[in-house]
Every structure is written in structure tokens, then in C-alpha cells.
Write a protein that holds these residues in place. Sequence first.
Motif, PDB file in Angstrom:
ATOM      1  N   UNK A   1      -2.949  -8.260  -5.570  1.00  0.00           N
ATOM      2  CA  UNK A   1      -4.023  -7.497  -6.271  1.00  0.00           C
ATOM      3  C   UNK A   1      -3.179  -6.483  -7.050  1.00  0.00           C
ATOM      4  N   UNK A   2      -3.178  -6.543  -8.383  1.00  0.00           N
ATOM      5  CA  UNK A   2      -2.828  -5.475  -9.163  1.00  0.00           C
ATOM      6  C   UNK A   2      -3.547  -4.562  -9.575  1.00  0.00           C
ATOM      7  N   UNK A   3      -3.188  -3.349  -9.189  1.00  0.00           N
ATOM      8  CA  UNK A   3      -4.545  -2.027  -9.154  1.00  0.00           C
ATOM      9  C   UNK A   3      -3.820  -1.109 -10.297  1.00  0.00           C
ATOM     10  N   UNK A   4      -4.512  -1.071 -11.365  1.00  0.00           N
ATOM     11  CA  UNK A   4      -4.108  -0.054 -12.258  1.00  0.00           C
ATOM     12  C   UNK A   4      -5.199   0.945 -12.498  1.00  0.00           C
TER      13      UNK A   4
ATOM     14  N   UNK B   1      -2.366   5.803 -11.485  1.00  0.00           N
ATOM     15  CA  UNK B   1      -1.353   5.424 -11.357  1.00  0.00           C
ATOM     16  C   UNK B   1      -1.539   3.757 -10.672  1.00  0.00           C
ATOM     17  N   UNK B   2      -0.604   3.094 -10.510  1.00  0.00           N
ATOM     18  CA  UNK B   2      -0.702   1.605 -10.202  1.00  0.00           C
ATOM     19  C   UNK B   2      -0.053   1.332  -8.956  1.00  0.00           C
TER      20      UNK B   2
ATOM     21  N   UNK C   1      -3.991   5.046  -0.753  1.00  0.00           N
ATOM     22  CA  UNK C   1      -4.449   6.740  -0.947  1.00  0.00           C
ATOM     23  C   UNK C   1      -4.207   6.907  -2.413  1.00  0.00           C
ATOM     24  N   UNK C   2      -5.098   7.327  -2.980  1.00  0.00           N
ATOM     25  CA  UNK C   2      -5.018   7.827  -4.306  1.00  0.00           C
ATOM     26  C   UNK C   2      -5.377   9.169  -4.356  1.00  0.00           C
TER      27      UNK C   2
ATOM     28  N   UNK D   1       0.971  -1.167   0.128  1.00  0.00           N
ATOM     29  CA  UNK D   1       0.025   0.004   0.053  1.00  0.00           C
ATOM     30  C   UNK D   1       0.943   1.145  -0.002  1.00  0.00           C
ATOM     31  N   UNK D   2       0.206   2.333  -0.277  1.00  0.00           N
ATOM     32  CA  UNK D   2       0.974   3.620  -0.230  1.00  0.00           C
ATOM     33  C   UNK D   2       0.118   4.932  -1.058  1.00  0.00           C
ATOM     34  N   UNK D   3       0.773   5.938  -1.352  1.00  0.00           N
ATOM     35  CA  UNK D   3       0.318   7.093  -1.818  1.00  0.00           C
ATOM     36  C   UNK D   3       0.405   6.807  -3.315  1.00  0.00           C
TER      37      UNK D   3
END
Length: 121
Positions: A80-83, A16-17, A118-119, A9-11
Motif C-alpha cells: 500500500x503506497x500512501x501519498x 508525506x508518504x 501516525x500522521x 508503518x511509522x510517524x
Amino acid sequence: QVQLVESGGGLVQPGGSLRLSCAASGSIARIYTMGWYRQAPGKQRELVAAITSGGATNYADSVKGRFTISRDNAKNTVYLQMNSLKPEDTAVYYCNADALLRGSYSRRDFWGQGTQVTVSS
């Protein structure tokens, strides 16, 4: 017992991904389904994606086409790849495993501690 540890996780900026990982350890006889849930402040926890030991997947409509769930059964790990991330994806993401413990006769749900995503620009 089973311990689930999330990471990744992160900002990140919109568009982004990120790639989340969750590793399970402990006295595991078998893991059936693994999944990712998320919870934003003031909202209910919701299913993001799930995957069976055979590779069948299920996604929330809001992430379909953008997120991909996968697992490595030999490592007891789910990813979990998040694009194409959006601000509305901001939440704490929790790993879940439906598992049978060694010496037990009943399968149970286990949860990780959560990782913040966080997005924002």
C-alpha cells in the motif's frame, strides 16, 4: 495455517508518504483477494483498499487518488503506497487475505497483527 506480517508503518508529517508491505506465508494453496483495513481509536475498522489475484482494485473514497494498492503474486505480498497523508489517516493498518489452505476445501479470511501509522506535525 497462514501468517500475515505487516511492515512499513511509522510517524510521518502531513503531506508525506509511507509504503506498507504485507507478506503471507504458510500452507497456502491460493490467495484470492488481499486488502488493507484500518482502525482508529474509538472507531470501527474500515476497508482502505483491496486487490484481487487478477489485479482488480477497490478503494475507499477517502483515499482514492492518494493511495495505491498492488501485489506480487509470486511472493504472496501486498503493498500500500500512501501519498499526501493527512492526520485523519492515523490508525492501525491491518493486512487481510482471502485464502485457500493446502488440503482444505474452503476459503477463509486471515489477518495480520497490524502496523501503526501516525500522521502528525
